[in-house]
Design an enzyme around this catalytic site. Structure first.
Site, PDB file in Angstrom:
ATOM      1  N   LEU A  51       0.847  -1.204   0.000  1.00  0.00           N
ATOM      2  CA  LEU A  51       0.000   0.000   0.000  1.00  0.00           C
ATOM      3  C   LEU A  51       0.884   1.257   0.000  1.00  0.00           C
ATOM      4  O   LEU A  51       0.712   2.147  -0.812  1.00  0.00           O
ATOM      5  CB  LEU A  51      -0.916  -0.017   1.240  1.00  0.00           C
TER       6      LEU A  51
ATOM      7  N   ILE B 189      16.518  -1.097  33.968  1.00  0.00           N
ATOM      8  CA  ILE B 189      16.740  -2.058  35.060  1.00  0.00           C
ATOM      9  C   ILE B 189      18.054  -2.815  34.855  1.00  0.00           C
ATOM     10  O   ILE B 189      18.803  -3.075  35.797  1.00  0.00           O
ATOM     11  CB  ILE B 189      15.520  -3.008  35.191  1.00  0.00           C
TER      12      ILE B 189
ATOM     13  N   GLY C  16      -5.035  -6.162  10.797  1.00  0.00           N
ATOM     14  CA  GLY C  16      -3.579  -6.161  10.939  1.00  0.00           C
ATOM     15  C   GLY C  16      -3.133  -5.497  12.226  1.00  0.00           C
ATOM     16  O   GLY C  16      -2.162  -5.920  12.866  1.00  0.00           O
TER      17      GLY C  16
ATOM     18  N   GLN D 274      12.752  -0.224  46.127  1.00  0.00           N
ATOM     19  CA  GLN D 274      11.419   0.230  45.711  1.00  0.00           C
ATOM     20  C   GLN D 274      11.435   0.862  44.306  1.00  0.00           C
ATOM     21  O   GLN D 274      10.479   0.733  43.541  1.00  0.00           O
ATOM     22  CB  GLN D 274      10.879   1.218  46.726  1.00  0.00           C
TER      23      GLN D 274
ATOM     24  N   GLY E 111       6.063   8.637  -1.111  1.00  0.00           N
ATOM     25  CA  GLY E 111       5.414   9.844  -0.591  1.00  0.00           C
ATOM     26  C   GLY E 111       4.016   9.580  -0.066  1.00  0.00           C
ATOM     27  O   GLY E 111       3.245  10.507   0.172  1.00  0.00           O
TER      28      GLY E 111
ATOM     29  N   GLU F 164       3.807   4.054  -0.325  1.00  0.00           N
ATOM     30  CA  GLU F 164       4.716   4.487  -1.389  1.00  0.00           C
ATOM     31  C   GLU F 164       5.669   5.510  -0.790  1.00  0.00           C
ATOM     32  O   GLU F 164       5.451   5.960   0.344  1.00  0.00           O
ATOM     33  CB  GLU F 164       3.917   5.120  -2.536  1.00  0.00           C
TER      34      GLU F 164
ATOM     35  N   GLU G 224       1.738  -0.290   9.918  1.00  0.00           N
ATOM     36  CA  GLU G 224       0.286  -0.556   9.923  1.00  0.00           C
ATOM     37  C   GLU G 224      -0.496   0.578  10.601  1.00  0.00           C
ATOM     38  O   GLU G 224      -1.492   0.358  11.284  1.00  0.00           O
ATOM     39  CB  GLU G 224      -0.016  -1.935  10.516  1.00  0.00           C
TER      40      GLU G 224
ATOM     41  N   ASP H  34      -7.407  -2.843   9.760  1.00  0.00           N
ATOM     42  CA  ASP H  34      -8.075  -2.981  11.072  1.00  0.00           C
ATOM     43  C   ASP H  34      -7.658  -4.301  11.719  1.00  0.00           C
ATOM     44  O   ASP H  34      -7.318  -4.349  12.903  1.00  0.00           O
ATOM     45  CB  ASP H  34      -9.604  -2.962  10.911  1.00  0.00           C
TER      46      ASP H  34
HETATM   47  N1  CAA Z   1     -13.097  -0.190   7.018  1.00  0.00           N
HETATM   48  C1  CAA Z   1     -13.888  -0.050   5.913  1.00  0.00           C
HETATM   49  N2  CAA Z   1     -13.979   1.111   5.225  1.00  0.00           N
HETATM   50  C2  CAA Z   1     -13.256   2.157   5.672  1.00  0.00           C
HETATM   51  C3  CAA Z   1     -12.412   2.075   6.795  1.00  0.00           C
HETATM   52  C4  CAA Z   1     -12.367   0.847   7.477  1.00  0.00           C
HETATM   53  N3  CAA Z   1     -11.596   0.701   8.561  1.00  0.00           N
HETATM   54  N4  CAA Z   1     -11.809   3.265   6.983  1.00  0.00           N
HETATM   55  C5  CAA Z   1     -12.262   4.067   6.034  1.00  0.00           C
HETATM   56  N5  CAA Z   1     -13.128   3.407   5.217  1.00  0.00           N
HETATM   57  C6  CAA Z   1     -13.871   3.942   4.085  1.00  0.00           C
HETATM   58  C7  CAA Z   1     -14.726   5.115   4.521  1.00  0.00           C
HETATM   59  O1  CAA Z   1     -15.986   4.680   5.012  1.00  0.00           O
HETATM   60  C8  CAA Z   1     -14.834   5.915   3.262  1.00  0.00           C
HETATM   61  O2  CAA Z   1     -15.811   5.360   2.397  1.00  0.00           O
HETATM   62  P1  CAA Z   1     -17.252   6.087   2.162  1.00  0.00           P
HETATM   63  O3  CAA Z   1     -16.922   7.445   1.627  1.00  0.00           O
HETATM   64  O4  CAA Z   1     -17.948   5.185   1.205  1.00  0.00           O
HETATM   65  O5  CAA Z   1     -17.889   6.150   3.513  1.00  0.00           O
HETATM   66  C9  CAA Z   1     -13.498   5.710   2.583  1.00  0.00           C
HETATM   67  O6  CAA Z   1     -12.961   4.492   3.122  1.00  0.00           O
HETATM   68  C10 CAA Z   1     -12.532   6.846   2.834  1.00  0.00           C
HETATM   69  O7  CAA Z   1     -12.362   6.959   4.233  1.00  0.00           O
HETATM   70  P2  CAA Z   1     -11.765   8.267   4.921  1.00  0.00           P
HETATM   71  O8  CAA Z   1     -12.517   9.461   4.415  1.00  0.00           O
HETATM   72  O9  CAA Z   1     -11.743   8.045   6.381  1.00  0.00           O
HETATM   73  O10 CAA Z   1     -10.288   8.310   4.299  1.00  0.00           O
HETATM   74  P3  CAA Z   1      -9.052   9.238   4.603  1.00  0.00           P
HETATM   75  O11 CAA Z   1      -8.375   9.529   3.331  1.00  0.00           O
HETATM   76  O12 CAA Z   1      -9.475  10.389   5.453  1.00  0.00           O
HETATM   77  O13 CAA Z   1      -8.031   8.264   5.384  1.00  0.00           O
HETATM   78  C11 CAA Z   1      -6.943   7.281   7.281  1.00  0.00           C
HETATM   79  C12 CAA Z   1      -8.251   7.727   6.590  1.00  0.00           C
HETATM   80  C13 CAA Z   1      -7.445   6.703   8.570  1.00  0.00           C
HETATM   81  C14 CAA Z   1      -5.993   8.434   7.545  1.00  0.00           C
HETATM   82  C15 CAA Z   1      -6.240   6.221   6.388  1.00  0.00           C
HETATM   83  O14 CAA Z   1      -5.618   6.821   5.260  1.00  0.00           O
HETATM   84  C16 CAA Z   1      -5.197   5.405   7.141  1.00  0.00           C
HETATM   85  O15 CAA Z   1      -5.547   4.483   7.880  1.00  0.00           O
HETATM   86  N6  CAA Z   1      -3.909   5.736   6.955  1.00  0.00           N
HETATM   87  C17 CAA Z   1      -2.826   4.893   7.495  1.00  0.00           C
HETATM   88  C18 CAA Z   1      -2.429   3.863   6.505  1.00  0.00           C
HETATM   89  C19 CAA Z   1      -1.600   2.775   7.115  1.00  0.00           C
HETATM   90  O16 CAA Z   1      -1.919   2.205   8.137  1.00  0.00           O
HETATM   91  N7  CAA Z   1      -0.487   2.480   6.427  1.00  0.00           N
HETATM   92  C20 CAA Z   1       0.351   1.372   6.797  1.00  0.00           C
HETATM   93  C21 CAA Z   1       0.603   0.541   5.564  1.00  0.00           C
HETATM   94  S1  CAA Z   1       0.891  -1.152   5.757  1.00  0.00           S
HETATM   95  C22 CAA Z   1       2.420  -1.289   6.459  1.00  0.00           C
HETATM   96  O17 CAA Z   1       2.637  -0.761   7.490  1.00  0.00           O
HETATM   97  C23 CAA Z   1       3.508  -2.023   5.771  1.00  0.00           C
HETATM   98  C24 CAA Z   1       3.639  -3.420   6.103  1.00  0.00           C
HETATM   99  O18 CAA Z   1       4.040  -4.175   5.255  1.00  0.00           O
HETATM  100  C25 CAA Z   1       3.425  -3.933   7.485  1.00  0.00           C
END
Ligand code: CAA
Length: 381
Positions: free
Chosen positions: A125, A337, A242, A279, A129, A127, A363, A240
């Site tokens: 997911l 510690i 993850g 303590q 930037g 990138e 995540e 969620d």
């Molecule tokens: N479940 C289902 N749908 C969801 C959702 C969820 N948890 N969260 C948002 N959506 C939906 C919303 O309902 C919305 O849809 P509708 O318009 O139809 O209602 C749509 O997605 C857009 O949602 P937002 O307006 O909330 O989107 P946003 O652009 O404001 O972004 C954010 C929200 C919470 C900031 C999100 O971008 C985010 O979680 N960012 C963090 C990303 C992340 O965790 N990156 C880590 C990558 S993985 C990794 O770490 C690498 C690895 O290999 C381990």
């Protein structure tokens, strides 16, 4: 509320705890030092059914629930945090979305191999930037007569160097913004798919964190997961789940650091007795124990809610936020510690501190978790 584990959950916990103690923990320092993918350990985890814990038996998985997954993640990460994240990505960022959003054909094609450990998955997911602002995808998916052409670059991809299957997110229709993102199941031996760089990191050194280039990678309709324009929802719903896994990873690291700090405090002599008599040390240990338990409760709640089938974004964010920050506090206190020894590589305390750090970043950073929690607090009451 019942905190008792079911028989099969308790059995899994005992089995994985013994495996982690006997086979991971004694090698964790060497695995960290080598910084190479721990294939032998991952193979053993696969034998134990840990690469597809929540995948139903009909698709070759262990067919267990999310709490079982969290229990296993805690144990594996207490033994080796790198092994923890390798397992976590395969389970919650690859198997889970295929199970939830995949067609019957996609499930049959990928789940048995992923769950058995014959193949490994990664999730692309982020990138260069585009990290926290996940909707701003620059990678593109251009439709043609036979499918799509994927172009762009993905960054910080856990398992990237070692995976066989990559769940790739790319912008299919820029005019639709967040609703224009698509998700694709892409074999990593596809033409044009390459690993451009493997990061050198502070911790979890044995799991690869890679930059991936997509140079006109062609995929057919069978690669599209969940239909066009569904990619962002797939990514968010997947994360969620993850986040429960990463919370459990943070918990395992902290629990192990606490256990070692406790043992050291009982053994190390100063001021006429073990430092555990002081303590100042007792208060640190008490806070560490309380925080470890508090994190576990938040994780178990989020895991239970996920299995009920409703939305659990807020509870997962709370579990991840608290457990990751807790893990950083606890591993930091463990170093304290151990004193000077805690800063040296002869003892594992410094490794736990290094391993814990990333749990506040990947995540979804702590700031993103706070944003998710605050949004739900302010909009849902
Ligand atoms: N479940 C289902 N749908 C969801 C959702 C969820 N948890 N969260 C948002 N959506 C939906 C919303 O309902 C919305 O849809 P509708 O318009 O139809 O209602 C749509 O997605 C857009 O949602 P937002 O307006 O909330 O989107 P946003 O652009 O404001 O972004 C954010 C929200 C919470 C900031 C999100 O971008 C985010 O979680 N960012 C963090 C990303 C992340 O965790 N990156 C880590 C990558 S993985 C990794 O770490 C690498 C690895 O290999 C381990």
């Amino acid at each position: 509320m019942n905190f008792e584990l079911k028989e099969e959950q308790a059995l899994l916990q005992t089995t994985v705890r013994a495996f982690a103690k006997e086979e991971l923990l004694p090698r964790a320092a060497a695995i960290d030092e080598a910084g190479e993918f721990p294939q032998a350990q991952v193979d053993r985890m696969a034998e134990l059914g840990l690469m597809g814990i929540a995948v139903p038996a009909e698709y070759g998985g262990a067919g267990m629930d999310t709490l079982s997954y969290a229990l296993a993640m805690e144990e594996i990460s207490a033994g080796c945090a790198s092994c923890g994240v390798i397992m976590s990505v395969n389970n919650s960022l690859v198997c889970d979305p295929i199970l939830k959003f995949g067609s019957d054909q996609q499930k049959k094609k990928w789940l048995p191999e992923l769950a058995s450990g014959k193949k490994l998955g990664c999730f692309a997911l982020s990138e260069t930037g585009t990290g926290s602002d996940a909707a701003a995808q620059k990678a593109t998916a251009t439709k043609d007569a036979s499918g799509w052409v994927l172009s762009g670059s993905k960054n910080f991809i856990t398992n990237g160097n070692d995976a066989d299957l990559c769940l790739v997110f790319a912008m299919g229709d820029k005019t639709k913004g967040v609703k224009g993102v698509n998700a694709y199941l892409v074999p990593t031996d596809s033409r044009g798919f390459s690993v451009a760089k493997n990061e050198k990191k502070l911790g979890i050194k044995a799991s690869s964190t890679s930059q991936i280039n997509l140079d006109d990678v062609r995929v057919g309709p069978e690669a599209l997961l969940a239909g066009e324009c569904q990619g962002f929802k797939v990514a968010m719903a997947t994360l969620d789940g993850g986040r429960i896994g990463i919370a459990a990873q943070a918990l395992g690291i902290a629990r192990q650091a606490l256990s070692e700090a406790r043992a050291y405090a009982l053994e190390r002599q100063a001021f006429g007795g073990p430092i555990a008599n002081l303590q100042a040390i007792q208060f640190m240990l008490a806070d560490m124990a309380m925080e470890v338990d508090a994190a576990r409760l938040l994780i178990w709640r989020a895991a239970g809610l996920k299995d009920k089938g409703g939305r659990f974004s807020t509870e997962a964010a709370m579990a991840k936020l608290y457990a990751s920050e807790m893990s950083n506090r606890v591993t930091n206190k463990a170093v304290q510690i151990f004193g000077g020894y805690g800063y040296c590589k002869d003892y594992p305390a410094e490794r736990h501190l290094r391993d814990a750090r990333i749990t506040e970043i990947y995540e979804g950073t702590s700031e993103i978790q706070r944003l998710v929690i605050a949004r739900s607090l302010l909009t849902e009451g």
